[in-house]
Design an enzyme around this catalytic site. Structure first.
Site, PDB file in Angstrom:
ATOM      1  N   GLU A   1       0.866  -1.327  -0.208  1.00  0.00           N
ATOM      2  CA  GLU A   1      -0.081  -0.187   0.038  1.00  0.00           C
ATOM      3  C   GLU A   1       0.739   0.972  -0.321  1.00  0.00           C
ATOM      4  O   GLU A   1       0.411   2.335  -0.306  1.00  0.00           O
ATOM      5  CB  GLU A   1      -0.795   0.456   1.439  1.00  0.00           C
ATOM      6  CG  GLU A   1      -1.861  -0.804   0.454  1.00  0.00           C
ATOM      7  CD  GLU A   1      -1.960  -2.423   1.521  1.00  0.00           C
ATOM      8  OE1 GLU A   1      -0.525  -2.195   1.839  1.00  0.00           O
ATOM      9  OE2 GLU A   1      -2.734  -2.839   0.786  1.00  0.00           O
TER      10      GLU A   1
ATOM     11  N   HIS B   1     -11.955  -5.023   8.710  1.00  0.00           N
ATOM     12  CA  HIS B   1     -12.638  -4.645   7.150  1.00  0.00           C
ATOM     13  C   HIS B   1     -14.137  -3.849   6.772  1.00  0.00           C
ATOM     14  O   HIS B   1     -14.804  -3.346   6.207  1.00  0.00           O
ATOM     15  CB  HIS B   1     -12.895  -6.078   6.350  1.00  0.00           C
ATOM     16  CG  HIS B   1     -11.391  -7.125   5.972  1.00  0.00           C
ATOM     17  ND1 HIS B   1     -11.071  -8.036   6.995  1.00  0.00           N
ATOM     18  CD2 HIS B   1     -11.056  -7.495   5.547  1.00  0.00           C
ATOM     19  CE1 HIS B   1     -10.427  -8.189   7.084  1.00  0.00           C
ATOM     20  NE2 HIS B   1      -9.973  -8.309   5.553  1.00  0.00           N
TER      21      HIS B   1
END
Ligand SMILES: Cc1ncc(C[n+]2csc(CCOP(=O)(O)OP(=O)(O)O)c2C)c(N)n1
Lengths: 343, 321
Positions: free
Chosen positions: B58, B125
């Site tokens: 990322e 999540h």
């Protein structure tokens, strides 16, 4: 894949064939050293806004990268890359302006010292966060490839300490996956601020990591400017030819503190008096003398001194950033500027 | 024929790729696979070389986009989940967001964040990251609540010269539907009165707009008219539309799915309190998720986040004052 090129004869042979790069190296290094000596004294005199971080002892490795690049390439320098910047063509006055806080500087006083950059010249303005420039440089290269540009190279540097960041790893890995023409020059000066390498990583030689990334590796004695030119030049050439990312590891010492606020007394005395502690400027002067260029060297040095004195004098008279003239806008949007400014 | 929120996001990317050769998509599994949520389905085939699979990096994904944007491209980076964008936070906050200020050159890129809670998704999540990004100068943060906005605002985001964080709500991906894609759109920086009402203002964004609308339905049965303001974009914040609504109703509840310490709802209340104090007939209130990580089990999760029922309760309290 990794090759250790410590043989100074190799450097000599090829750079005699091309005098020009060694002259450019010499000039860039001399200008960097003279300018940084001046910045150090201005710092002690309290004339510098912010910190001063010097590349003393690392000029050869840095300059080699800058000189090996050409127009259309991209350089993402780090804190010890004055010589590389000058070798690539950054105007010396930009550095003086950034350090003295001139409004006419490339960052207009919004950022300073080593964080300056000029995207129109292909010089990325580093952020402080170590390792971050690797993927950003990869991004510039990916963009150039998508724009169908050809024959370009990007070069960024890192210290031994910066190689421990996740960002460095992610960046080099991404560049390798995309086979980008990226050269990462690691200046292994044995310390990250005060932390010695054995507290930084457990491998014997950072060069061994090249294999793990699937990139070509090159080792060099960073105190030997001819060898630096030879090895970094070759790495840049390999990248340009399409051989993918190149990792160069130069061994040397920083011959100053981490910044000018730091006396660097933690650096091991034995290391200092070893070959690794040689001053690359002296090595290069001897190298140039042995080519019969001693007089030229002296002249370049004098020119550098004049240039630096002139730049400091000129910048001292320049306007400083004015909070009333500053538009205080952090976004580029024109129509929405007001909305954004209100936040 | 109907279009889902997710279809709209895919369609906006397709249109952007079609219209502007400098747009490309970068993210994990976005290529042939079409993305974890299929937001880039078939785009790699249609635009060869421009929908690129990234490694699980990322930091480097965002860093690479920053470099590409500096070089004149318009990268759209898909995070697999908003939660993982924490790993790329440094590049977004310190690199993308500072570039224009430091250099005077734009850094046009979009960070797409599949955001917010869904049942069973748990602590890693489910997060809503808008407040963290909005805190940093130099970024635009969008939180579309409708299919139409998902489409038009993503197109606007990609066309903007600044780094945009585009928070798409996963709960809306498949269930929220519209008849068709919009032909015209409200500019992204304008908040929208999603339901007019004279008694109380409920400011919400993203999936919470739908909870607020359901709460407004419930209160309507009790004789109260709730005005629901959909912020659409949280940075910059359209304070004018909020104040105009509070001027009509005199009462405010600001709702956010994210945590209660600071954040968008706090910013809304703070602005109304300081800029619209004399408009208020009751203390302005906020409603957020509970101050714990987001729970996994649906029983806990549905009690953790604001829901129509909890919003209705809070609105009643504001009305009772
Ligand atoms: C991510 C991050 N952590 C910490 C720092 C603070 N810092 C600046 S320079 C430095 C040491 C860097 O060492 P190295 O990479 O070996 O380079 P050198 O200074 O030796 O040239 C540190 C810790 C930083 N700039 N970025």
């Amino acid at each position: 894949m990794a090759t250790r090129t410590m043989d100074r004869e190799v450097g000599k042979a090829s750079s005699q064939a091309e005098q020009d790069p060694m002259e450019r190296m010499s000039r860039a290094m001399l200008r960097a050293r003279v300018l940084e000596d001046k910045l150090a004294s201005l710092y002690r005199a309290g004339r510098i806004v912010g910190g001063v971080y010097l590349g003393r002892g690392q000029e050869g490795l840095s300059a080699a990268g800058g000189v090996a690049l050409r127009k259309g390439d991209v350089l993402a320098p780090l804190i010890r890359d004055m010589a590389g910047r000058l070798g690539f063509g950054e105007p010396l006055v930009d550095a003086v302006r950034a350090y003295l806080g001139s409004k006419l500087g490339p960052m207009k006083g919004r950022d300073g010292n080593i964080h300056r950059g000029d995207l129109s010249r292909g010089i990325l303005p580093m952020i402080s966060h170590l390792g971050a420039m690797v993927s950003a440089t990869a991004g510039v290269l990916l963009a150039k490839r998508m724009k169908k540009e050809k024959g370009f190279v990007g070069l960024t540097s890192a210290g031994d300490g910066a190689t421990s960041t996740g960002s460095f790893h992610e960046g080099l890995n991404v560049a390798a996956v995309e086979k980008l023409p990226l050269v990462v020059v690691v200046a292994d000066n044995g310390y990250a601020y005060s932390t010695p390498n054995d507290r930084q990583f457990a491998c014997t030689d950072l060069l061994d990591r090249a294999k793990g990334y699937g990139v070509e590796g090159h080792g060099v004695d960073g105190t030997d400017p001819e060898a630096c030119w030879e090895v970094v030049g070759r790495a840049v050439q390999r990248a340009r030819e399409g051989a993918g990312p190149q990792l160069v590891v130069g061994r040397l010492l920083r011959l100053c503190g981490h910044g000018e606020h730091d006396d660097g007394l933690y650096i091991d005395k034995k290391m200092k008096s070893s070959d690794r502690g040689r001053d690359c400027m002296e090595v290069l002067r001897d190298q140039m003398k042995s080519r019969g260029l001693g007089k030229d060297w002296d002249r370049w040095e004098k020119e550098a001194q004049e240039e630096v004195e002139g730049a400091v004098k000129k910048v001292a008279e320049e306007p400083l950033p004015d909070p009333f003239e500053e538009d205080w806008r952090a976004t580029a949007m024109v129509g929405a500027a007001e909305a954004v400014q209100k936040g | 024929m109907s279009v889902t929120y997710l279809d709209a996001i895919r369609a906006a990317q397709e249109k952007a790729l079609e219209d502007d050769p400098s747009v490309f998509i970068y993210g994990q599994d976005v290529g042939k696979f079409g993305g974890a949520f299929k937001a880039t389905k078939n785009l790699a085939e249609k635009f060869p070389g421009r929908v690129i699979d990234s490694p699980i990096s990322e930091d480097a994904m965002v860093g690479l986009a920053v470099g590409a944007a500096m070089e004149g491209m318009r990268p759209v980076v898909e995070m697999q989940f908003a939660d993982f964008s924490t790993v790329g936070l440094n590049q977004m906050l310190n690199h993308a967001a500072t570039t224009y200020w430091r250099t005077g050159r734009p850094c046009p890129m979009v960070l797409r964040l599949p955001s917010g809670g869904t049942p069973g998704s748990g602590p890693f999540h489910s997060q809503s990251m808008e407040a963290i990004y909005a805190h940093y100068p130099g970024l635009v943060v969008m939180t579309p609540a409708t299919v139409e906005d998902a489409y038009s605002m993503l197109l606007e985001a990609i066309a903007m010269p600044d780094p945009v964080v585009f928070c798409e709500h996963k709960l809306l991906y498949y269930h929220l539907k519209a008849k068709s894609l919009p032909a015209e759109a409200v500019p992204a920086f304008k908040a929208h009165v999603a339901r007019p009402g004279r008694d109380v203002t409920c400011v919400a964004y993203s999936a919470m707009v739908h909870e607020a609308l359901a709460a407004a339905d419930e209160l309507a049965g009790e004789g109260y008219e709730t005005e629901v303001v959909d912020l659409r974009t949280v940075k910059p914040l359209d304070t004018d539309t909020i104040l105009a609504s509070v001027a009509r109703t005199g009462r405010l509840l600001a709702v956010g799915e994210s945590w209660p310490w600071g954040g968008v709802s706090a910013e809304v209340v703070s602005r109304v309190a300081s800029e619209g104090f004399e408009l208020l007939d009751a203390p302005p209130r906020r409603l957020n998720a509970k101050d714990t990580p987001i729970p996994y089990h649906p029983n806990l999760w549905s009690a953790h986040r604001p829901t129509a029922v909890r919003i209705a309760e809070a609105l009643r309290e504001v009305l009772r004052y």
